[in-house]
Scaffold this motif. Structure first.
Motif, PDB file in Angstrom:
ATOM      1  N   UNK A 145       3.163  -3.302  11.976  1.00  0.00           N
ATOM      2  CA  UNK A 145       1.867  -3.187  11.817  1.00  0.00           C
ATOM      3  C   UNK A 145       0.797  -3.559  13.053  1.00  0.00           C
ATOM      4  N   UNK A 146       1.412  -3.817  14.234  1.00  0.00           N
ATOM      5  CA  UNK A 146       0.582  -3.902  15.522  1.00  0.00           C
ATOM      6  C   UNK A 146      -0.036  -2.653  15.902  1.00  0.00           C
ATOM      7  N   UNK A 147       0.726  -1.515  15.591  1.00  0.00           N
ATOM      8  CA  UNK A 147       0.440  -0.155  16.001  1.00  0.00           C
ATOM      9  C   UNK A 147       0.223   0.591  14.748  1.00  0.00           C
ATOM     10  N   UNK A 148       0.702   0.379  13.674  1.00  0.00           N
ATOM     11  CA  UNK A 148       0.584   1.268  12.557  1.00  0.00           C
ATOM     12  C   UNK A 148      -0.872   1.901  12.277  1.00  0.00           C
ATOM     13  N   UNK A 149      -1.196   3.155  12.008  1.00  0.00           N
ATOM     14  CA  UNK A 149      -2.195   3.490  11.828  1.00  0.00           C
ATOM     15  C   UNK A 149      -2.831   3.207  10.382  1.00  0.00           C
ATOM     16  N   UNK A 150      -1.740   2.962   9.653  1.00  0.00           N
ATOM     17  CA  UNK A 150      -2.185   2.766   7.990  1.00  0.00           C
ATOM     18  C   UNK A 150      -0.904   1.952   7.529  1.00  0.00           C
ATOM     19  N   UNK A 151      -1.331   1.696   6.309  1.00  0.00           N
ATOM     20  CA  UNK A 151      -0.103   0.728   5.612  1.00  0.00           C
ATOM     21  C   UNK A 151       0.592   1.643   4.406  1.00  0.00           C
ATOM     22  N   UNK A 152       1.574   1.784   4.194  1.00  0.00           N
ATOM     23  CA  UNK A 152       2.377   2.357   3.199  1.00  0.00           C
ATOM     24  C   UNK A 152       2.377   1.772   2.049  1.00  0.00           C
ATOM     25  N   UNK A 153       2.203   2.165   0.662  1.00  0.00           N
ATOM     26  CA  UNK A 153       2.092   1.398  -0.412  1.00  0.00           C
ATOM     27  C   UNK A 153       0.845   0.598  -0.554  1.00  0.00           C
ATOM     28  N   UNK A 190     -12.421  -2.964  -9.191  1.00  0.00           N
ATOM     29  CA  UNK A 190     -12.147  -1.592  -8.547  1.00  0.00           C
ATOM     30  C   UNK A 190     -11.494  -1.804  -7.273  1.00  0.00           C
ATOM     31  N   UNK A 191     -10.229  -0.957  -6.806  1.00  0.00           N
ATOM     32  CA  UNK A 191      -9.687  -0.830  -5.750  1.00  0.00           C
ATOM     33  C   UNK A 191      -9.769   0.606  -5.212  1.00  0.00           C
ATOM     34  N   UNK A 192     -10.109   0.741  -3.665  1.00  0.00           N
ATOM     35  CA  UNK A 192     -10.372   1.859  -3.338  1.00  0.00           C
ATOM     36  C   UNK A 192      -9.786   1.968  -1.612  1.00  0.00           C
ATOM     37  N   UNK A 193      -9.399   3.177  -1.449  1.00  0.00           N
ATOM     38  CA  UNK A 193      -8.868   3.355   0.100  1.00  0.00           C
ATOM     39  C   UNK A 193      -7.633   3.020   0.332  1.00  0.00           C
ATOM     40  N   UNK A 194      -7.496   2.232   1.441  1.00  0.00           N
ATOM     41  CA  UNK A 194      -6.016   2.075   2.089  1.00  0.00           C
ATOM     42  C   UNK A 194      -5.453   1.086   1.388  1.00  0.00           C
ATOM     43  N   UNK A 195      -5.964   0.048   0.413  1.00  0.00           N
ATOM     44  CA  UNK A 195      -5.577  -0.874  -0.367  1.00  0.00           C
ATOM     45  C   UNK A 195      -4.716  -0.455  -1.434  1.00  0.00           C
ATOM     46  N   UNK A 196      -4.846   0.691  -1.823  1.00  0.00           N
ATOM     47  CA  UNK A 196      -4.168   1.401  -3.025  1.00  0.00           C
ATOM     48  C   UNK A 196      -3.079   2.120  -2.213  1.00  0.00           C
ATOM     49  N   UNK A 197      -1.799   2.266  -3.360  1.00  0.00           N
ATOM     50  CA  UNK A 197      -0.735   2.968  -3.092  1.00  0.00           C
ATOM     51  C   UNK A 197      -1.101   4.611  -2.891  1.00  0.00           C
ATOM     52  N   UNK A 198      -1.822   4.921  -1.891  1.00  0.00           N
ATOM     53  CA  UNK A 198      -2.040   6.287  -1.620  1.00  0.00           C
ATOM     54  C   UNK A 198      -2.148   6.240  -0.064  1.00  0.00           C
ATOM     55  N   UNK A 199      -1.134   6.987   0.658  1.00  0.00           N
ATOM     56  CA  UNK A 199      -1.180   7.111   1.946  1.00  0.00           C
ATOM     57  C   UNK A 199      -1.101   8.270   2.309  1.00  0.00           C
ATOM     58  N   UNK A 200      -2.035   8.869   3.264  1.00  0.00           N
ATOM     59  CA  UNK A 200      -2.243  10.298   3.793  1.00  0.00           C
ATOM     60  C   UNK A 200      -1.363  10.478   5.076  1.00  0.00           C
ATOM     61  N   UNK A 201      -1.058  11.903   5.377  1.00  0.00           N
ATOM     62  CA  UNK A 201      -0.490  12.258   6.531  1.00  0.00           C
ATOM     63  C   UNK A 201      -1.559  11.938   7.858  1.00  0.00           C
ATOM     64  N   UNK A 202      -1.158  12.010   8.973  1.00  0.00           N
ATOM     65  CA  UNK A 202      -1.733  11.898  10.035  1.00  0.00           C
ATOM     66  C   UNK A 202      -2.767  12.988  10.311  1.00  0.00           C
ATOM     67  N   UNK A 203      -4.171  12.989  10.851  1.00  0.00           N
ATOM     68  CA  UNK A 203      -4.921  14.143  10.730  1.00  0.00           C
ATOM     69  C   UNK A 203      -6.004  14.039  10.130  1.00  0.00           C
ATOM     70  N   UNK A 204      -6.602  12.997   9.573  1.00  0.00           N
ATOM     71  CA  UNK A 204      -7.815  12.623   8.898  1.00  0.00           C
ATOM     72  C   UNK A 204      -7.629  12.762   7.412  1.00  0.00           C
TER      73      UNK A 204
END
Length: 392
Positions: free
Chosen positions: A332-340, A361-375
Motif C-alpha cells: 500500500x505504500x506505493x499502490x495507487x489504489x486499493x483493489x476490493x 451511501x458508499x462511493x469511490x475507491x472504498x467500493x469494490x470497483x477498481x479501474x485500470x491505470x490512466x484516469x
C-alpha cells in the motif's frame, strides 16, 4: 447540535463530487476530512498534472467481483460530462497515450474546480476533523466528530482505500461498512510495482532505470505499455496494470520486443556481419545494458556467426518469453489504489445506497470497483459521486 441533510466523510474526488450534486438539489451539505487539505490524491496524481479521466472509460476497464455493477454509474455520468465541467472552468488539458487526459497546468486546478463548485452550491467543508463515532438514529445518523456532535439524514462514505498511508489513507470506510453489517471483499494493493526474489534482483540490479516498451501478461490478461526496471524490481505502466490481476505464486510473462521477430532479425544480422558480438546485435533493438545482460545470460561464441539457430531461438525466448514469478508487491505504500472494498451486492448500483441501511451511501475507491491505470479511477469517483449526489 448541527444537523445537515447530507454529511460526506472524505474530501477526495468522489466526496466533493457528491457534495456538489447534493448541493445543487438544495440540500444542506457538510464534507468532513481528517486531512489538513482537500483532494490530496488529486494533487499528486499524474505527476502533478492530474490524469482526471480517460476518453475510453467503459465498464470493461474496471475490476470487481460484480463487473456489471459499475455500468449504470459510468453510463449516467460519463467522461464527456466531466470533460464539459473542466472546460466550463477554462482548464486547458491535453490527451496523452491511450486516451488519458491531463491538465496542461497543475493538478490543483481540478481541486480548485471542485472547491469552487462546492462553494457555489452551498456545501460546507471542515478539514482536520476526525469522525470518532457513527450511530444510526430514527432521523438518520449522529456523528461524533473531534469538534463535537452533528446529525444528518443521509451519510455518504467517500473515505477511499488503504493506498498511500503516508497521506492519511486508512481502512476507516471498511470498518464503517462492517459496523452496519455490510460485507467487504478482500482488499489488496493494486496498480503497484512488483518486487523480485533476491537472486533475480541482484542479477537485474544493473538495469535499474532502464525502460522498454513491453507486453506484460498474467493469464489471459495483457497490457502493452512501458516497463521500468527498478532497484526493488519492476514498475512502469505495464507492470502497474498487470499487478491488479497478479496473485502471489502466479507467473508473469514479458515480451520486451513484441513487434520484432527477433529470431529472424538475429539470423539476418548473422548473415550480414557474423563477426559482431551477440550483445552488439541485440543493442540494435534493446537498451545497451539490457542487451548486455541478456547476452551474458545466454553465453555462447564470441562471434554471432558461430551461433546456431537453436541458440538464437533461446535468445529470442529470453527477450520475448521472459517468464518469472514476482516475490510480491511494494504494498500500500506505493499502490495507487486499493483493489476490493465494500461488496457491491450490498449497494444499489443506481444510487450507491446500502440496501439494508437506508440513507447510508458508499462511493469511490472504498467500493469494490477498481479501474485500470490512466484516469479510470477518477472517472469512477466522478460517476459514483454524481449518482449518490442525485438522491442523498
Amino acid at each position: 447540535m448541527d444537523v445537515f441533510d447530507v454529511v460526506v466523510i472524505g474530501a477526495g474526488a468522489a466526496g466533493m463530487m457528491c457534495a456538489i450534486e447534493a448541493g445543487k438539489r438544495g440540500r444542506s451539505v457538510l464534507v468532513v476530512d481528517h486531512a489538513a487539505k482537500p483532494g490530496e490524491k488529486i494533487r499528486i496524481s499524474g505527476g502533478g498534472r492530474c490524469n482526471f479521466t480517460n476518453l475510453h472509460a467503459a465498464p470493461q476497464n474496471f475490476l470487481s467481483q460484480n463487473p456489471s455493477f459499475a455500468i449504470s454509474a459510468l453510463r449516467r455520468y460519463t467522461q464527456r460530462d466531466f470533460i464539459a465541467l473542466v472546460e466550463s472552468h477554462g482548464i486547458a488539458y491535453h490527451e496523452k497515450a491511450l486516451g488519458q487526459l491531463f491538465c496542461d497546468g497543475p493538478s490543483t486546478q481540478i481541486v480548485n474546480l471542485l472547491l469552487s463548485e462546492m462553494k457555489l452550491h452551498g456545501a460546507e467543508l471542515r478539514l482536520s476533523t476526525h469522525v470518532e463515532t457513527v450511530e444510526k438514529t430514527a432521523e438518520g445518523f449522529r456523528l461524533g466528530l473531534s469538534h463535537g456532535m452533528i446529525g444528518c439524514r443521509s451519510l455518504v462514505v467517500a473515505t477511499g482505500g488503504k493506498s498511500i498511508p503516508k497521506m492519511g489513507a486508512t481502512g476507516f470506510g471498511y470498518d464503517l461498512a462492517a459496523q452496519f453489517g455490510l460485507k467487504v471483499t478482500e482488499t489488496r494493493p493494486a496498480l503497484v510495482p512488483l518486487t523480485l526474489e533476491p537472486t533475480m534482483l541482484e542479477r537485474l540490479k544493473p538495469l535499474a532505470g532502464v525502460a522498454v516498451d513491453a507486453v506484460v501478461a498474467c493469464g489471459k490478461t495483457r497490457f502493452a505499455e512501458a516497463m521500468l526496471f527498478t532497484h526493488r524490481g519492476l514498475s512502469g505502466p505495464a507492470i502497474l496494470q498487470i499487478s491488479s490481476y497478479w496473485r502471489e505464486g502466479g507467473e508473469i510473462t514479458v515480451s520486451m520486443l513484441p513487434q520484432v521477430d527477433l529470431f529472424e532479425e538475429l539470423r539476418a544480422a548473422r548473415s550480414r556481419n557474423g563477426r559482431q558480438a551477440l550483445q552488439t546485435a541485440l543493442s540494435a533493438f534493446l537498451p545497451k545494458r539490457l542487451a548486455q545482460l541478456i547476452a551474458e545470460g545466454e553465453p555462447g561464441p564470441a562471434n554471432l556467426a558461430d551461433y546456431s539457430d537453436k541458440h538464437l531461438r533461446r535468445i529470442e525466448g529470453a527477450v520475448n518469453q521472459w517468464r518469472f514469478k514476482p516475490a510480491g508487491s511494494e504494498g500500500y505504500r506505493t499502490a495507487e489504489v486499493t483493489l476490493g472494498g465494500v461488496d457491491t451486492r450490498e449497494l444499489d448500483s443506481r444510487t450507491m445506497e446500502a440496501k439494508a441501511v437506508p440513507g447510508l451511501y458508499f462511493i469511490g475507491e472504498v467500493v469494490d470497483v477498481t479501474g485500470w491505470l490512466g484516469g479510470y479511477n477518477f472517472q469512477w469517483a466522478w460517476s459514483s459521486g454524481w449518482c449518490a449526489g442525485q438522491v442523498a
